[in-house]
Structure formats: structure tokens, C-alpha cells
Design a protein around this motif. Sequence first.
Motif, PDB file in Angstrom:
ATOM      1  N   LEU A   1       0.777  -1.453   0.044  1.00  0.00           N
ATOM      2  CA  LEU A   1       0.321   0.256   0.429  1.00  0.00           C
ATOM      3  C   LEU A   1       0.627   0.977  -0.050  1.00  0.00           C
ATOM      4  O   LEU A   1       0.427   2.414  -0.313  1.00  0.00           O
ATOM      5  N   MET A   2       2.259   0.968   0.856  1.00  0.00           N
ATOM      6  CA  MET A   2       3.175   2.296   0.921  1.00  0.00           C
ATOM      7  C   MET A   2       3.202   2.386  -0.523  1.00  0.00           C
ATOM      8  O   MET A   2       3.007   3.800  -1.067  1.00  0.00           O
ATOM      9  N   PHE A   3       3.983   1.373  -1.497  1.00  0.00           N
ATOM     10  CA  PHE A   3       4.340   1.912  -2.618  1.00  0.00           C
ATOM     11  C   PHE A   3       3.793   1.982  -3.630  1.00  0.00           C
ATOM     12  O   PHE A   3       3.893   2.922  -4.368  1.00  0.00           O
ATOM     13  N   THR A   4       2.578   1.528  -3.268  1.00  0.00           N
ATOM     14  CA  THR A   4       1.394   2.485  -4.486  1.00  0.00           C
ATOM     15  C   THR A   4       0.906   3.536  -4.016  1.00  0.00           C
ATOM     16  O   THR A   4       0.884   4.608  -5.342  1.00  0.00           O
ATOM     17  N   THR A   5       1.202   4.183  -2.845  1.00  0.00           N
ATOM     18  CA  THR A   5       0.791   5.528  -2.352  1.00  0.00           C
ATOM     19  C   THR A   5       2.128   6.534  -2.647  1.00  0.00           C
ATOM     20  O   THR A   5       1.669   7.061  -3.001  1.00  0.00           O
ATOM     21  N   PHE A   6       2.796   6.189  -2.105  1.00  0.00           N
ATOM     22  CA  PHE A   6       4.287   6.887  -1.871  1.00  0.00           C
ATOM     23  C   PHE A   6       5.438   6.741  -3.214  1.00  0.00           C
ATOM     24  O   PHE A   6       6.164   7.411  -3.008  1.00  0.00           O
ATOM     25  N   GLY A   7       5.388   5.301  -3.993  1.00  0.00           N
ATOM     26  CA  GLY A   7       6.256   5.029  -4.657  1.00  0.00           C
ATOM     27  C   GLY A   7       7.341   4.714  -4.523  1.00  0.00           C
ATOM     28  O   GLY A   7       8.525   4.472  -5.042  1.00  0.00           O
ATOM     29  N   THR A   8       7.566   4.695  -2.924  1.00  0.00           N
ATOM     30  CA  THR A   8       8.713   4.066  -2.038  1.00  0.00           C
ATOM     31  C   THR A   8       8.144   3.388  -1.173  1.00  0.00           C
ATOM     32  O   THR A   8       7.564   3.798  -0.335  1.00  0.00           O
ATOM     33  N   PHE A   9       9.141   3.039   0.423  1.00  0.00           N
ATOM     34  CA  PHE A   9       8.966   2.209   1.552  1.00  0.00           C
ATOM     35  C   PHE A   9      10.054   2.382   2.860  1.00  0.00           C
ATOM     36  O   PHE A   9      10.235   2.725   3.111  1.00  0.00           O
ATOM     37  N   ALA A  10      10.395   4.044   1.661  1.00  0.00           N
ATOM     38  CA  ALA A  10      11.363   4.335   3.033  1.00  0.00           C
ATOM     39  C   ALA A  10      11.080   5.528   4.408  1.00  0.00           C
ATOM     40  O   ALA A  10      10.287   5.381   3.678  1.00  0.00           O
TER      41      ALA A  10
END
Lengths: 99, 631, 281, 523
Positions: B189-198
Motif C-alpha cells: 500500500l505504501m508503495f502504491t501510495t508513495f512510490g517508496t517505502f523508506a
Amino acid sequence: MNPVNYLYLSALLFTIGATGVLIRRNAIVVFMCIELMLNACNLAFVTFSRMHGNLDGQVIAFFTMVVAAAEVVVGLAIIVSLFRSRHSASVDDASLMKL
Amino acid sequence: MENLIALLVAAPLLGAVVLLCGGRRLDAVGHWIGTALSSASFVIGVVLFTDLLGKNAEHRTLMQHLWTWVPVEGFQADVTFRLDQLSMTFVLLITGVGSLIHLYSVGYMEHDERRRRFFGYLNLFLAAMLILVLADNYLLLYVGWEGVGLASYLLIGFWQHKPSAATAAKKAFLVNRVGDMGLSIAIMLMFTTFGTFAFGPVLSHVGDASEGKLTGIALMLLLAACGKSAQVPLQSWLGDAMEGPTPVSALIHAATMVTAGVYLIVRSGAIFNAAPDAQLVVTVVGAVTLLFGAIVGCAKDDIKKALAGSTMSQIGYMVLAAGLGPIGYVFAIMHLVTHGFFKAGLFLGAGSVMHGMNDEVDMRKYGGLRKYMPVTFITFGLGYLAIIGFPGLSGFFSKDKIIEAAFAKGGTEGWILGGAALLGAAITAFYMTRVMLMTFFGEKRWQPDENGHEPHPHESPRTMTIPMIVLAFGSVFAGGIFGIGDRFLHWLEPITGHEEGNSPVSALTVTLATMVVLVVGVGIAWAQYGRRPVPAVAPRGSLLTRAARRDLLQDDFNHVVLVRGGEHLTRSLVYVDHTLVDGVVNGTAASMGGLSGRLRKLQNGYARSYAVSMFGGAAILVAATLLMRAV
Amino acid sequence: MSPQFAAAYSTSTGEAFQFWVLGTVAVIGALSTVLMRRAVHSALSLAGTMIVLAVFYLANGAYFLGIVQIVVYTGAIMMLFLFVVMLVGVTAADSLTETIKGQRWLALLCGLGFGILLFAGIGNASLSQFDGLATANANGNVEGLATLIFTKYVFAFEITGALLITAAVGAMVLTHRERTERPKTQRELSEQRVREGKHVPPLPAPGVYARHNAVDVQGLLPDGTPSELTVSKTLRDRGQIRDVSSEALNDLRALEQRAEERLERTEIEPANLQRTEEASK
Amino acid sequence: MSFPLLTATAALPALGAVATAAVPAARRTAAKWLALFVSLATLALGIVVLVRFDPGGDRYQLTESHAWIADFGVRYELGVDGIAVALIALTALLIPFIILAGWHDADPLETGNKRWRPTQGFFALILAVEAMVIISFEATDVFLFYIFFEAMLIPMYFLIGGFGDSAHEHGDEAAATQRSYAAVKFLLYNLVGGLIMLAAVIGLYVVAGNFSLAEIAQARANGSLHMATNTERWLFLGFFFAFAVKAPLWPLHTWLPNAMGEATAPVAVLITAVVDKVGTFAMLRFCLQLFPEASKWATPVILVLALISIIYGALLAVGQRDIKRLVAYASISHFGFIVLGIFAMTSQGQSGATLYMVNHGISTAALMLVAGFLISRRGSRLIADYGGVQKVAPVLAGTFLIGSLATLSLPGLAPFVSEFLVLVGTFTRYPAIGIIATFGIVLAALYTLVLYQRTMTGPVKPEVAAMPDLRPRELLVVAPLIVLLIFLGVYPKPVTDIVNPAVKQTMSDVHKKDPKPSVEAAK
């Protein structure tokens, strides 16, 4: 009379011969029917030769005869040896492929 | 300095590799190698800690980029470590308590022929746990997350020849996997929302994302936390996990790994802050678990399981605190650290008792042990006082703050949560007093076992008592050190943020109320277990007691619905696969066979029959030719 | 030759008459080749058809082929057929009942269909142009053929030669029976007979009855039972032994029946009245 | 003209197969060493290909092109992109281990018979499969690919049917029956698939006029070759069906458990780790490139099938009683992930799927080969016949555990990276499917750990009490695989670097772009 009639005759003889092959069981008769078919073809060839005015058709008929002779020689030899081993000249007896 | 961070992880990792691949040669020295490397990690941690202390609060975040892990178009995961105040706290807790427990295990596991491997697993655990807290992105955190799950699996099932241990290990891993599923969905979900997960980019851009997505992420993170931290509804594995050796229970299932969920929530605080609905769920989960664990802890006769219930309950406090948002983050972590000390101490004490009692775990077969093992009694007693929140000891400072914060949430919620926390404190006092009384006071109740061996309770060797003493010190003083002057608050505030809630009741009232419930809890326990002798065989008990003994029937529910249901599902699917999916294919094959069997009859072996087909075929060919001509 | 002339091409009335008469004969011959129960009759019918065809060849200007047809086909090949028929058994008549289910109907259907197709094909073909062999046969038919065979078709001709030789060798291989051991002398044979204790005297002669004095009738042993040994091995192998053991009795019974019919008695036992002439077949 | 490296890579094992088959009956050991040597030499060539391949260069590299059947435009065209290179390397890498693991699998029971040469046959067939698989990865001519795609079945048929595992609960005779059933089933399934593909290949020729992948793809891209929508869909389905059988995708999967269960462990590895990869590889290379529109059209259905494969395969794996069948169903689940990744049509999904092919090959090889060693010791495939092996053979148990952990995609081991990429790639476009697929990871943990628990832990069963631990040869097989699993789990960059450009190309073939994150600034 139109010479085409020879062709009709040829077709008729051929059909009779073919049917004979299918319904007779005696190998010799089957062979005769095959000869009949070959002869019917020869008649057609000869007629064609006349139709086209050249002798090629006759040459082919001639070759057919030679081949028929060779075929008869071998075929009859086969029938004879078949008869020796099975005491029968019926093509239905030679059915090893049967289930 | 940054370059030292990797060494924190590398030292125990090296230990794990060496010990697990080293073979029998290392059997003699393996445990010392393991202890040395974990201590080395602790020393590095201390060095880094002093370094951090020497810096301004704003510059206390160190980053170390090691290598690019997964570089794919639009997807970048790095192996980067991040050391800030929050992770530093954890590093010290993990390596410190970890090293102590290594030392303790040297004695505890002395007679186990597979001791080398045990230390290998412990080191593996430390490495994974350090990766978990040091990771700079959620995917790397996930590596540590599952890594500790693996280490926990290996250690719970360390005595694999016992089927119960193997089952418990598997159960722990599976329940954790359900939580992991939450974590991976959260990362997606983070990846789709922010494009990253750092951490950095995600947490700083929370404001740009829609609340719906953030709530989704937060709930999935909570699911992950529930799995790892044994929160309702994924708490069922923790009790069974006590099948592992006691040092494991102390280190992994009390002090460190089970608190990873709290770490995750606090670390992702920014997300939770922006998702109030999720926060509410977090507090509810925390409150429910807090009571659940406490109730279960009251009913267990197995000393380790009673402590496991307590652990669940205490983590419930932490989760509750974490769910309160900036009001509670710091106290959640503070309670986490103090809990790390006293619960590890309690478990080590329990281990020491078992060590002296031929591995007996049933408290009804203890009694009066204070005379036989004084050091254990004192250290355990200090841990006991700390956990019930005796004024001045560690638990007092941290737990009291959490109860305050719960009230400070405000409104009805605040009253309910605060009330639950208070009630939990009372029950905690009750069950811990019960444990204390049944173990160390009263008459001796042990009997010779079936082989005629009577246990000879004795004090444990030095390697075991020293860690207990150190932890006891921690249990007594940590809270004071952290709490007085809000030192811990100032240390963590830059990372977690903090705000004072507007509590409807004053801090003093809360403290007084806590004291009252504490006395009530202890009093009831004394009335029940101190004044009259404890029966050696458990009485039948009330309905609630019986349910609590069975973990409030949650396991039975799991068994009936998930295990049995799953078995039926898989069995019927195997049947379906065999008869239906394969059946269609085999049926096709069979009908082909039947058809060809029928067609085969055309092949009757009669030359004339074949001749007919030939002739017919020729006729059809001629017909086709003529037709083509005609058309 | 102009198309108009070609379209009008027609044969002389004589040839037409000849065609219709002999054509009928040829078709009848062909049909009887197929339908006659005995192979000998078939062969003779076929020979007849072939002779008719030879006449047609002649009529079509194929003089050489016509002669060859008579000499080679009718003369040599058909005689070869007859020879084999004799070898296999002249008297053996085929049963015309069909053994394979549906074969006859299928065969007739196919034959009919094929015939119709051929007729339709010929009918549809543009066969109006007839050149006649006047030019081609100008130098004589045989010469013309020879020119073609030894020039254009010489390669095929050579191959035909090879084919004939192969066929001859093949026929020999097929009919030849390899002797794997020295034939036994008469002396050895007689010694063997004595050793085996069988038929030391010459084999008994075939049976002789009042109405049958043929070689295919078994002779009677002194106790009255017929003996297979009296019939030659070839006939035995072919199964052409005629069983006449109960013929006299049957005749007697038939006589009695006729007598009873005349006397208007009704008890008849038809089953026993069958002549069992071909019981062995 | 430069040295035909790709031809050499495929020809070497082919020649090796012939040479191995020709070794006299008595010199069995020589045949084994020869086969091992050839496979190692092929590995060396594979590494040369890997090194010579330039990830930043042209799409197809090291190309070779010769006229073959000029009348039908069939050419002998070879060329590799990043995906193919990775898979060739995987194949070349696994074969030596397969040979080494199967060292004694084909030793004849009686040595007297001079004409009885099973050992030679076994190793020759393995090398033959290797040659065909490699050339399938290399072929850029559809017809050439088709020929070897199909021809592979012949040696595989003999490997499954001829060299089965005799460890069967109902005795040798039942084993033989089951084996021939499995071999025939394998053959028929794949033949049917191949037949349908053949029709599509011919159809493609009719439409396009040649077989060259590059030419057709280019013509499609620049619009000079127009396909009617329906034509494209039918052709796509023809190709996809064959690949789905090979892959195998639910509900065309039932041949795999039989084949893997009855074949010896090395052959089972050959099936699932090497041969089946041709199916998923071909989906990427042929389906997406030749029929981009039809691929997009079919995506929903394929994704659902892949999803069913994942969950269904995992659930069935839980229900298995037979170790090898369990691994087979696990593979079905994993192939579901691969197909999911391919058809999610995102960079992460396709990179993940390619990486998954490589990682699944290695992890299944590790698990299955150790399982094979285990089975060969006890002579039974039933899980229930084991227990407590960990106590008597700790190294075997340890390697088995690592294999299991790789199968359940533990982070830190190679399969995790690929599985996560596939899940992320799917999730960004189809969140619901991504979430359901995530359940697969829980089920994976269930079946692998149940397997481990039942076989390795618990009280030691009397039948396994005397079980020897891994022998040096066996350790030599497993250890490198485990090292590789860990290495690629920690540092998959070498593979992703090779794969990424090819995936980018494929993405542009299907005219798809990755979905944008909703908060772009965070990047």
C-alpha cells in the motif's frame, strides 16, 4: 455414333471391375477383376489416342499391358503360395491384421 | 561513526554463521564465541550511544548505506541502516539483555549436547532483531521481522524431539506469518501510495496522502504488530512458545522480539497520527489484550505460561500507549525498556527455579523455595515489585505514565481506556503475587517423580545468577533513571514527538488510584494463596478460571474453525483435484479410449474392407475435384 | 482441323453397330466375371470381354494393341489364370454370401457412386474434338508405336524390362520351395515305413461303387468303413473327398418316400433326405 | 563471422548426450564423469554468454541467423535478451547439480547384460534435455522454438517413465504402473498443448508470412502488420494454452504432481526447475511480444487463473501425504506467482517474475534434491514414514529446512525478493488480487513447516534411526545451491541488472506504463 461412347463403356467396365474386387472373396477372381479394370483403362487410353490423333495413349496402354503381365505373374505366384500354406484362395482368410 | 552500525549486525551474524556451520569442533567453545560476539555488539552499541549523546538532538540520526538491494524499474530497496534515538534505545536493550541472556544460557544449557547450535540461533536472533530496529525502510525491516520469526521458530522448537515443542514452533511461525501478511500488504500500500517505502520519504509525506489509504496502511501495520507482539486476535502462539528453553522465553518472548510490534507502531507514528480511526483500533486492541493476558495469567499453573500471560498483558499496555499517539509513544517505549528488564529478570528467575526443580514448571509443585534459592528469590522478588508498579521501581514510572496517558486521551474513550488500564494493574498485582506466593512461600509441595527422584532445589551457578542480578538492578533503577526529570522523554521526543494530553484527572489522582488497585490486587492474592495452603492439584475452578486456563477458549476456536476447517478444506480439495480436475482429463482419455475401441472395429483385418474405404475415398476425391471445377 | 468439323465427328454406322453389339457382350462378360460362382467361368467370361476389347482396339486404330491384346492377354495371361484355377481346384465354387457385415452394400454404393461420378465427369468434359489417327498411323501403326517406344519412352521401356525380369524372379522365389535336406531315396522311404510299422503294403485304391468310380471317393475297408488313405493326399488336403457312404441309404430312403407319397402317406423326414454330396466342404 | 556462441552452448550438451550414450555398457562411471564434465563445460559457456551479454546493449544480442527452410521463411535464428540469458545461466547451473544428485539413480540392478545401459541413457537424456531447453531460450524464430519446445518431451518422457523412483507404498509393480501413467500423462498433456500451439504457429505464418520474432514484433509495433482482433486473440490463445500446460497453470496442472512424484528427485527438479520455465519464459517472450493487445484482453482471466493456482496449489500441498507431490503442488503455487507477475504488466511484476523463475529453480532444486536424498535413505515417499530425522541427520535436516524456508520465501533468501516484487507489481495495478495472493505466503509457511515438522522433528522413528547424514557428494550438491540462495537473497542486483532492460522492452511492447503512486513527491 460419337466415339465418346467408348469412354462410357470404359467407365462402366471399370466400375464393374472395381465392385467385383470389393465383393468377391476368391483371390483369383479378385485378380481377374483387377485385370478387367486395367483393360477398361486401356480402352480409355486407346480412345484418347484416337481423340488426340497421336499414339502416346497407345504406348501407355502398351505399358499397362506389360505391367499387368508382370503383376499377374507375381500375383498368381502369391496366390499359389498362399494356397499352399492355407489351403484356401479366399482373401478373407489372409486377415492376420484382424484383431 | 556511521560505519560502526553495520558492525552491530555483523558481529552476531558472524557468530551465527560460524556456530551453525562450524561443526562439532566448536562444541567446546561455541557458547563463549556466541557470548563474546553478542557482547561485542553491545560494546559497539554503547560506543555509538556515547557518540549520539555527544551530539545535538537534531543530529542524532546516523545513516549507513551499504548496498542497493533490489533495484527494479520504479522500485528501489536499499540495505541502509538508520540509527536514531529510537533504534539506539532498542539496540542497547537488545544487545544488553541479549548478552546477559547469552551468559545465563552458558549455565542453563550446560548439559545440552546441542548448546553450540543454541548459541548460533541466539546470535541469529540478535542479528535479525538488530536489522529490524536498524532498518531504514520497511522492506529491510521486513527482513528482520521475518528473521526474528525464524529465530523464534528455531528456538521454540529447539527441543524438537518433543512434538509439543515442534508444534508450538510451527504455530508461532504461522501466526506470525498472518501478521507478516499484514506487513507486506502495508508495504505494498505504501508503495502504491508513495512510490517508496523508506522511512524518511514515507513518514514526511504522510500529509499528502488520503486518510483512507493511511488508515489501510495503519491497520495492516497493526495486524503485523498483533502477530509479532501477541496481541488479540493473534496472541495464541505466545503461551505455546514457552515450550522453548527459558532463556529464549526471557529474551525473545518477553524482552525483545515481542515488543517489535510496539516498535513498528511507534516508528510509523506519523502514519497512525494521520489515521485516528486506526489509532482507536490500536488502543482497543491494546486494552483488550491487556485484560486478556492478565486474566489468562491469573489462571495458569505453569510458571512460564503465567509469565507469558503477563507479557501479553504488559505489551497490551505498550500498544495501548502507542495507540494514544504522541501522548503515549514515549511511554510505550519506556515501558517497553523497563519491561525488558524486569520481565527478562522474571523469566530468568523462573528458569533458575526450573533448573533447580528438575525442569518442573507447575507452580503447584513448588512452594517455600525462598529458603533454597535466595538469590533467585531476591532478584525475582525485585522483578515482581517492578512489574506490579511498586512505587519507586521501574514499572511504577512507566506504567503509571501509561495509565495517565490513557485518561489523557479524553472523553469517554479516555475513561474506558484508563479504567481498563487501572483494572489491568489490579489484575497484574493479583497474578504476580500469586506467582510469587505459590513459588517462594508456603510449604514445599514437590514430590518424587515416577522414577523416585526427588528434586533437590539449589541455587543456580554463577553464570546464571549474575545476569539475574544485573537485570534486577535494571528492574529497580531503570524507571527512576528514565522517568525522573523526563530524561527518556527528552531523548526520544525528537523522533516520536510528544504532547501532553488534557487529562480529566490529575497525575496525582491517577497515581493514588493505581496504588489503591495495587493494594487491592495484592490483598486478594494474599487472601487466596498466602493465608491458606495451595492445593497441589488444581481445583476445578469457576467457569472463567477454566476458560482462562484454556486461554479464554481462543485456541479452541482456532482449532475448530481454522485447523479442523482447514483440514476439511484441504482434504476436500485433494478429492476435488483428483476426481474433478484430473477426472475431466482422465474422463476425456477414457472416452477417447472408448471411441477408439469402437473405431478399431472398422479395422477388421479384411483386405476387402480396406479396399472399400479406399474406393470410397477415391470416389470422394473425384467428387471433390469435380465440385471444385464446377465452382 | 476446324472445330465445326470436329464437333461433327462421328463414326461409321458399321462401327456404331459393332460397338452396340460387342459393347453389350463386353458388359455381360464383365458382369459374369464378377457374378459367376466358379472361377473357371469367371475366367472364361473375362476372356470373352478381352477379346471384345481387342476388337475395339482394332476399331480405334490401335492395330498393334489389338493383336497384342489377343495374343498376350487372352492367350497368355488368361491361360495363366486358368492354369492357377486348375491348380487351386476347378470344381471349387465360391459361396456368394457375404461374410463381412455391410460390405456388399458399401461396395455397391461406392461402385454406383463412382460410376455416376465417372459418367458425369466424362459427360461434362469437353470431348467433342476427335482428331482420328489418320495422320498418326500414316506410316503404319506398329512403326509409329515403335518410334515412340524406342525414342520418347525408351527409358520407361527399359524399366519395364527390368520390371518383367524382377517379376519373373519374384514369382519363382515365391513359388519355389527350398529343399533343406537331401530327398530320401525309395529305399530309405520303404525302410522308414517298415520301421514305423505303418502301411507297409501299397496304399489301398480309391473306392469303387456302382455309381462312382472316381478318385475322390474313399474306398471301403474290409469292415465296411471308408478309409481316407485311399484318396490321394492332394485331394485330401484340398478337402475334396466325396463322401458317398450314406448315398445308397439316402437313395433307398428317397425311393421309399416317393413310394409313400404315392401311397399318400404323410410322414416325411426331410432332413434325412438331403444329399450329403458336399458335406465335407 | 564471429564465433557462434549460442549455438555452441546448445550444441555442446547435445554432442555430450550423444557421446555419453555411446559409452560402452561396462564403463558406467566413465559415462557419469563425461556427462558431468560436459555439463560443467556448458556452464562455463553459459557464463561466457552471461559475461558477453551487455545489459545496456541491443535487445537481442549474440545473434545468429541462417536460412533453414527457405520455402516457409523458417530461419535458424538465435539471440538472447536479459531474460533468456538469466534462464540459460540457471539451466546451465542446475544441470551439473542434477547430474551429481542423480549419480546413483540409474545404476543398473544387474551388470552382466552388455546391452543394458540405463546409466548412459539417463545421463545422455538429461544432457539432451539441457540442449533443447537452452536452444528454446535462445530461439528467436517461432518455428525453431516450437520444434525444440516439443522435442523436449521425448527425452523427458523417457526420463520420467524409465527411471522412476521405486519408493512406492504399494511395491515395485505399482510403482512401475504409476510411473508409466505419469509419463504418458506428461506426454499427452504437453502434446495437446503443443498441437494447439502448432496450429497457432501455422496461423501466425499465414498472417505474418514469416516466423521471425523480431520481424513480426517490429512489424506489429510500426503498424505494417495488422492483425484482426479476433485473429490475434485466437493465435494468442493457441500459444498461451501450450505455455499454460507447460507452466503449469490451474486447471492444466494435474500432470505435474504425477510426473514429479513418480520421477526420481533429480528428474523432478529437471521438470519443474528447468523444463517448466520454458513455458513461463515463452509467455513473456512470445505471448506478450507477438500479441500485445490480445494479452491485455486476456489478462483478467489469466490473473484469476494464476490466483487460483497460487491458493489452490498451496492448499493441496497442505493436504498431501507424499513429500514429492507436496513439492509439486508447491511448485504449482509458485508458478501461479510467476504468471501473476508476468500478466500484472508492471515493471516490478515482470522483473519479479523473471527473478522468480531463477529463484524458484534454485530453491526447488535445493528442497527437492534434499528430499530425494532423504527418500533414497528410507525408501519411502510418505511423510508419515518419517519423524525425528533432525536428531540422526542434522545436516540433512538443516539443508532441508533452508530449502523449506526458501520455498516459503523467507526474507534474506532469494525467493523472497522475487515473490515480493510480484506481489507489489500486482498490487499496484490490481490491489484485490495482490491481497488475495498474499494469503499464499501464509499457506506456503503452513505446508513447508508441516512437512518439516512431520519429517524432521518429534521422536526418532525406529526406521530412520540408522539413517546416515549427508554424504560429501550430496553436500557438494546442496551447499552451493544454498549459498546461491542466500547470495541472491541479499544481493539480487546482478540478476535484476540483466533482466531490467528486457522487462522495460516487454513493457513497451505491450504499451503499458507502471501506475503512478498517488503521492509522487515522496520519491
